[in-house]
Design a protein around this motif. Sequence first.
Motif, short mmCIF file in Angstrom:
data_model
loop_
_atom_site.label_atom_id
_atom_site.label_comp_id
_atom_site.label_asym_id
_atom_site.label_seq_id
_atom_site.Cartn_x
_atom_site.Cartn_y
_atom_site.Cartn_z
N THR A 1 37.45 -37.30 -13.69
CA THR A 1 36.55 -38.72 -14.67
C THR A 1 36.20 -37.97 -15.82
O THR A 1 35.63 -38.99 -16.55
CB THR A 1 35.09 -39.48 -14.01
OG1 THR A 1 34.33 -37.78 -13.60
CG2 THR A 1 35.18 -40.00 -12.07
N THR A 2 35.68 -36.72 -16.44
CA THR A 2 35.91 -36.16 -17.49
C THR A 2 37.47 -35.51 -18.14
O THR A 2 38.19 -34.87 -17.59
CB THR A 2 34.43 -35.97 -17.31
OG1 THR A 2 34.73 -34.74 -17.01
CG2 THR A 2 33.61 -36.40 -16.84
N MET B 1 42.45 -41.82 -24.13
CA MET B 1 43.84 -42.57 -23.36
C MET B 1 45.31 -41.85 -23.58
O MET B 1 45.19 -41.62 -22.23
CB MET B 1 43.95 -43.69 -24.35
CG MET B 1 45.10 -45.01 -23.92
SD MET B 1 45.62 -46.24 -24.51
CE MET B 1 45.78 -45.73 -25.95
N PHE C 1 36.83 -41.17 -19.18
CA PHE C 1 38.01 -41.34 -19.35
C PHE C 1 37.15 -43.26 -18.98
O PHE C 1 36.47 -42.92 -18.18
CB PHE C 1 38.86 -41.05 -18.41
CG PHE C 1 39.99 -39.72 -18.39
CD1 PHE C 1 40.60 -39.67 -19.38
CD2 PHE C 1 39.52 -38.88 -17.41
CE1 PHE C 1 40.93 -38.09 -19.96
CE2 PHE C 1 39.57 -37.50 -18.06
CZ PHE C 1 40.56 -37.69 -18.85
N ASP C 2 38.42 -44.29 -19.60
CA ASP C 2 37.91 -45.21 -19.02
C ASP C 2 38.06 -45.75 -17.78
O ASP C 2 37.16 -46.45 -17.05
CB ASP C 2 38.58 -46.37 -20.14
CG ASP C 2 38.38 -46.68 -21.33
OD1 ASP C 2 37.44 -45.91 -22.02
OD2 ASP C 2 39.51 -46.47 -22.05
N GLU C 3 39.25 -44.84 -16.85
CA GLU C 3 39.20 -45.65 -15.21
C GLU C 3 39.28 -43.88 -15.30
O GLU C 3 40.29 -43.22 -15.86
CB GLU C 3 40.63 -46.28 -15.56
CG GLU C 3 40.64 -46.88 -15.74
CD GLU C 3 41.47 -48.10 -15.21
OE1 GLU C 3 41.77 -48.33 -14.40
OE2 GLU C 3 42.20 -49.19 -16.39
N THR D 1 33.07 -36.06 -21.54
CA THR D 1 33.06 -37.58 -22.16
C THR D 1 34.40 -38.09 -20.85
O THR D 1 35.22 -37.65 -20.82
CB THR D 1 34.33 -38.08 -23.14
OG1 THR D 1 33.18 -37.28 -24.47
CG2 THR D 1 34.29 -39.74 -23.92
N ARG E 1 44.61 -39.46 -20.53
CA ARG E 1 44.42 -39.66 -19.57
C ARG E 1 45.75 -39.71 -19.22
O ARG E 1 46.26 -39.74 -18.31
CB ARG E 1 43.54 -40.82 -19.56
CG ARG E 1 44.30 -40.99 -17.84
CD ARG E 1 42.56 -43.06 -17.91
NE ARG E 1 42.63 -43.54 -16.97
CZ ARG E 1 43.51 -44.08 -16.24
NH1 ARG E 1 44.77 -44.28 -16.64
NH2 ARG E 1 43.50 -44.49 -15.03
#
Length: 78
Positions: A20-21, A61, A7-9, A5, A64
Amino acid sequence: MPWSTPFDEPIALRGGRTLTTLQQAADYVMKLPKAEQQEARWQTAVEHLIRAAETGGGWLMFARIAIMQALYADENNR
Protein backbone atom coordinates in the motif's frame (compact mmCIF):
# COMPACT_ATOMS: atom_id res chain seq x y z
CA MET A 1 7.20 12.89 -0.34
CA PRO A 2 7.68 10.45 2.55
CA TRP A 3 8.21 6.75 1.98
CA SER A 4 5.00 6.18 3.96
CA THR A 5 2.99 7.73 1.10
CA PRO A 6 0.25 5.35 -0.03
CA PHE A 7 -0.40 4.41 -3.64
CA ASP A 8 -3.74 5.54 -5.05
CA GLU A 9 -4.70 1.85 -5.14
CA PRO A 10 -2.93 -1.00 -3.33
CA ILE A 11 -0.85 -3.43 -5.37
CA ALA A 12 -2.17 -6.99 -5.07
CA LEU A 13 0.37 -9.74 -4.50
CA ARG A 14 -0.10 -13.43 -5.06
CA GLY A 15 -1.36 -14.98 -1.85
CA GLY A 16 -3.70 -12.12 -1.01
CA ARG A 17 -1.28 -9.60 0.51
CA THR A 18 -1.04 -6.04 -0.77
CA LEU A 19 1.56 -3.29 -1.00
CA THR A 20 0.00 0.00 0.00
CA THR A 21 2.95 2.39 0.40
CA LEU A 22 6.24 3.26 -1.26
CA GLN A 23 8.04 1.78 1.76
CA GLN A 24 6.19 -1.52 1.56
CA ALA A 25 7.04 -1.79 -2.13
CA ALA A 26 10.71 -0.98 -1.47
CA ASP A 27 10.83 -3.54 1.36
CA TYR A 28 9.29 -6.16 -0.93
CA VAL A 29 11.98 -5.62 -3.55
CA MET A 30 14.75 -5.70 -0.94
CA LYS A 31 13.54 -9.12 0.26
CA LEU A 32 13.86 -10.63 -3.21
CA PRO A 33 16.93 -12.77 -3.93
CA LYS A 34 19.88 -10.56 -4.95
CA ALA A 35 19.99 -12.00 -8.46
CA GLU A 36 16.33 -11.15 -8.99
CA GLN A 37 16.82 -7.63 -7.61
CA GLN A 38 19.43 -7.07 -10.33
CA GLU A 39 16.99 -7.86 -13.14
CA ALA A 40 16.14 -4.86 -15.31
CA ARG A 41 12.45 -4.98 -14.37
CA TRP A 42 13.22 -4.61 -10.65
CA GLN A 43 15.91 -2.00 -11.23
CA THR A 44 13.37 0.08 -13.16
CA ALA A 45 10.82 -0.35 -10.38
CA VAL A 46 13.33 0.79 -7.75
CA GLU A 47 14.30 3.84 -9.81
CA HIS A 48 10.64 4.82 -10.02
CA LEU A 49 10.12 4.28 -6.29
CA ILE A 50 13.06 6.57 -5.54
CA ARG A 51 11.80 9.24 -7.93
CA ALA A 52 8.35 9.05 -6.36
CA ALA A 53 9.82 9.50 -2.88
CA GLU A 54 12.03 12.39 -4.01
CA THR A 55 9.64 14.18 -6.33
CA GLY A 56 6.07 13.01 -5.76
CA GLY A 57 3.44 13.99 -8.29
CA GLY A 58 2.97 11.64 -11.21
CA TRP A 59 5.97 9.56 -10.17
CA LEU A 60 3.79 7.82 -7.58
CA MET A 61 1.63 6.44 -10.38
CA PHE A 62 4.69 5.49 -12.45
CA ALA A 63 6.19 3.69 -9.44
CA ARG A 64 2.99 1.70 -8.95
CA ILE A 65 2.92 0.73 -12.61
CA ALA A 66 6.60 -0.27 -12.60
CA ILE A 67 6.11 -2.49 -9.54
CA MET A 68 3.08 -4.16 -11.13
CA GLN A 69 4.97 -4.72 -14.39
CA ALA A 70 7.88 -6.27 -12.51
CA LEU A 71 5.56 -8.48 -10.45
CA TYR A 72 3.58 -9.76 -13.40
CA ALA A 73 6.28 -9.85 -16.10
CA ASP A 74 6.38 -13.63 -16.06
CA GLU A 75 2.63 -13.89 -16.61
CA ASN A 76 2.78 -11.39 -19.48
CA ASN A 77 5.40 -13.44 -21.32
CA ARG A 78 3.29 -16.60 -21.52
